[in-house]
Structures are given as structure tokens and as C-alpha cells.
Scaffold this motif. Structure first.
Motif, short mmCIF file in Angstrom:
data_model
loop_
_atom_site.label_atom_id
_atom_site.label_comp_id
_atom_site.label_asym_id
_atom_site.label_seq_id
_atom_site.Cartn_x
_atom_site.Cartn_y
_atom_site.Cartn_z
N LYS A 97 -67.14 -21.02 -15.51
CA LYS A 97 -66.98 -19.81 -14.81
C LYS A 97 -68.41 -19.71 -13.92
O LYS A 97 -69.33 -19.74 -14.48
CB LYS A 97 -66.80 -18.77 -15.60
CG LYS A 97 -66.20 -17.49 -14.45
CD LYS A 97 -66.15 -16.02 -15.67
CE LYS A 97 -65.69 -15.22 -14.94
NZ LYS A 97 -65.38 -13.92 -15.54
N PRO A 98 -68.20 -19.45 -12.83
CA PRO A 98 -69.60 -19.33 -11.88
C PRO A 98 -70.14 -17.96 -12.25
O PRO A 98 -69.24 -16.95 -12.32
CB PRO A 98 -69.00 -19.35 -10.38
CG PRO A 98 -67.62 -19.71 -10.45
CD PRO A 98 -67.03 -19.68 -11.67
N GLU A 99 -71.36 -17.94 -12.28
CA GLU A 99 -72.18 -16.84 -12.64
C GLU A 99 -72.40 -16.02 -11.62
O GLU A 99 -72.67 -14.71 -11.93
CB GLU A 99 -73.44 -17.22 -13.47
CG GLU A 99 -73.18 -18.00 -14.78
CD GLU A 99 -74.49 -18.11 -15.53
OE1 GLU A 99 -75.36 -17.63 -15.18
OE2 GLU A 99 -74.29 -18.79 -16.79
N ASN A 100 -72.38 -16.26 -10.31
CA ASN A 100 -72.69 -15.57 -8.98
C ASN A 100 -71.28 -14.57 -8.90
O ASN A 100 -70.34 -14.90 -8.94
CB ASN A 100 -72.93 -16.41 -8.18
CG ASN A 100 -73.17 -15.69 -6.72
OD1 ASN A 100 -72.95 -14.51 -6.65
ND2 ASN A 100 -73.71 -16.45 -5.76
N PRO A 101 -71.78 -13.19 -9.18
CA PRO A 101 -70.46 -12.22 -8.77
C PRO A 101 -69.80 -12.19 -7.67
O PRO A 101 -68.63 -11.85 -7.59
CB PRO A 101 -71.17 -10.93 -9.38
CG PRO A 101 -72.72 -11.21 -8.99
CD PRO A 101 -72.94 -12.54 -9.44
#
Length: 283
Positions: free
Chosen positions: A30-34
């Protein structure tokens, strides 16, 4: 005495028994950048390279059954089957529990020989920056312009491409200079934007009889090793960023060896794309 078609030892190690571990890695990403819901990979390459078939094959592996999210042509043709810009998502679960993997692929019209055939390199650059709207139909005669309906003037971080994947068929005798020039131009633009790049070599079984007999011969095949080295030298992509895959084509059931090769490439797509997403966060 003629040299054997197979090397004594594989020149690259692959853990054939770790399908579930590789699959779990992809499932848990899952990408950590919101600001980014999906890691976006852009597939480009010559006509008939197998881009759409690779998308279908990834879907098969992730869902554990045969699927067809991207229309692919089984016919031999020198004209691109993909005509519009489309985002391909990968579903997990069914019914009310249905969700999607946070990795999406964009297939783009194939590169063709000649100035007025195939996708324009400029359109691929527009895609890099997120300026191509979903469903835009590519025009071989002229690239997308800012005042066109298909142009997205305000792309989000989620619209942008996070990793560029060049797809090349191992069964192609050689890349002609016109296509090589287009591919190099695309790579140069990606480099200017800092977008990580990798490549996949498809149709490996059709290119080598030893691989067709046993897919585990993939890294023992002298022919394929030479193909990958030649491709690396021609396009400037490091050998450790090139991954051979076999797309699902004639199979009607899942195959562990096919899955492992696809998951090996998919893991690197995620790794390279996620590195770029992390870099975007700090800029």
C-alpha cells in the motif's frame, strides 16, 4: 562440437517454490503517501509485444483464475490493438467484499515504425505527467495538445506515472532503428522526470525451444540470455532491470512457473514505483 543450448547453471536465481510469499508481498503493498491511492505503471513497447496480455496475466495471478480485464489481440498484426488510454485495476474478493489492489496499469497504443503510425512519444510524455484523460483516443497523425478534450490540465499526484515498463518480445528478430529511436526518446523523457524504468521480455517460450519444454530453463537459456543482453545494450536498460515473463495465452488453468515469473516482475514494478512515490513525498 556445438555448444549446448542450456548453461550448466542458471545465471540468475529464482525461487520457484515461493509463489505464495511473492503473492503475499504484492497483496500487502500500500502506498504510504496519502495523496496517492494507486501506484501507477505505464506499459509501452512495440506493436505485438504483449502489453495487454501481460495485464491479463497479472490479473490471473492476483485473482487465482483466468480473467480478461484488457482486450488483447491473438492475431499477428503490425497495427496496435490498443487505441485509447485506459487504467486497468485489479480486483480482489467478490460481491460486497470486493476491493481493488492499490496498483494500476496503463496500457498505451503500441509504438510503430514511421512518423504517422502508432502512439506519439509526446503522448507518452503527457501520460507521464498525468495530462492524458481516461478514455482518450490516440491520434497517430498528431499528439495530444493542451486545448484538446482529452488533455488533463490539472493532474493530481495519483494521475502521474510512477514507473515506466518497456515491454519487448523475445521472439522479435531485432528492433529497427526507427522504433529504437522512439523508445530511446521516451526513456530520455522519463529520465528527465526521474521516473524509474524497467523492462519485460515476453514470448520467451516462443523464442526458445528449451524454455517451451520447461519454463524453469528460463535463466539457463543461452539464446534468451543473449536476447536480454542485446536488448539491454540497444536501449540502455541495465540487465538487472529486465525480467523475462511468459503471458497466459493458451492455458486454461493456472500454472505455478508462469505465476512465479510474473510475480517476480510485478514485485520489482512495485519496488521501483514505490521508491519514486517516496521521492515525490520529500520534494
Amino acid at each position: 562440437m556445438a555448444a549446448s543450448a542450456l548453461l550448466n547453471k542458471p545465471w540468475r536465481e529464482l525461487r520457484w517454490g515461493e509463489r505464495q510469499k511473492e503473492l503475499q508481498y504484492v497483496q500487502e503493498y500500500k502506498p504510504e503517501n496519502p495523496e496517492i491511492r494507486n501506484l501507477r505503471a505505464l506499459l509501452f513497447g512495440h506493436v505485438g509485444a504483449g502489453k495487454s496480455s501481460f495485464i491479463n496475466s497479472v490479473s490471473n495471478v492476483l485473482r487465482g483464475r483466468m480473467t480478461m480485464p484488457a482486450l488483447a489481440s491473438a492475431m499477428t498484426s503490425d497495427t496496435s490493438f490498443t487505441r485509447k488510454y485506459e487504467t486497468h485495476t485489479f480486483m480482489k474478493g467478490r460481491g460486497s467484499s470486493k476491493t481493488f489492489f492499490p496498483v494500476v496499469f496503463n496500457d498505451i497504443m503500441g509504438l510503430e515504425d514511421g512518423e504517422t503510425r502508432g502512439v506519439h512519444a509526446k503522448d507518452i510524455v503527457h501520460a507521464f505527467k498525468g495530462n492524458v484523460k481516461e478514455g482518450h483516443k490516440f491520434n497517430p497523425v498528431g499528439p495530444l495538445e493542451p486545448d484538446d478534450f482529452g488533455y488533463n490540465p490539472t493532474p493530481s499526484a495519483d494521475d502521474k506515472v510512477h514507473v515506466l515498463v518497456c515491454v519487448m518480445s523475445a521472439n522479435t528478430p531485432q528492433i529497427n532503428s526507427s522504433l529504437l529511436k522512439k523508445m530511446s526518446e521516451v526513456r530520455q523523457k522519463a529520465s528527465e522526470l526521474g521516473i524509474p524504468q524497467m523492462a519485460m521480455m515476453t514470448h520467451i517460450d516462443a523464442a526458445c525451444g528449451e524454455i517451451q519444454k520447461d519454463l524453469k530453463n528460463v535463466y539457463r537459456s543461452r539464446h534468451l540470455q543473449k536476447k536480454m543482453k542485446d536488448f539491454s545494450a540497444a536501449l540502455g536498460i541495465p540487465l538487472n532491470c529486465i525480467f523475462p515473463v511468459k503471458n497466459y495465452s493458451e492455458e486454461i488453468d493456472m500454472n505455478n512457473e508462469v505465476d512465479i515469473l510474473i510475480l517476480s516482475a510485478l514485485r520489482k514494478i512495485i519496488d521501483f514505483g514505490d521508491d519514486f512515490i517516496e521521492k515525490m513525498e520529500t520534494e
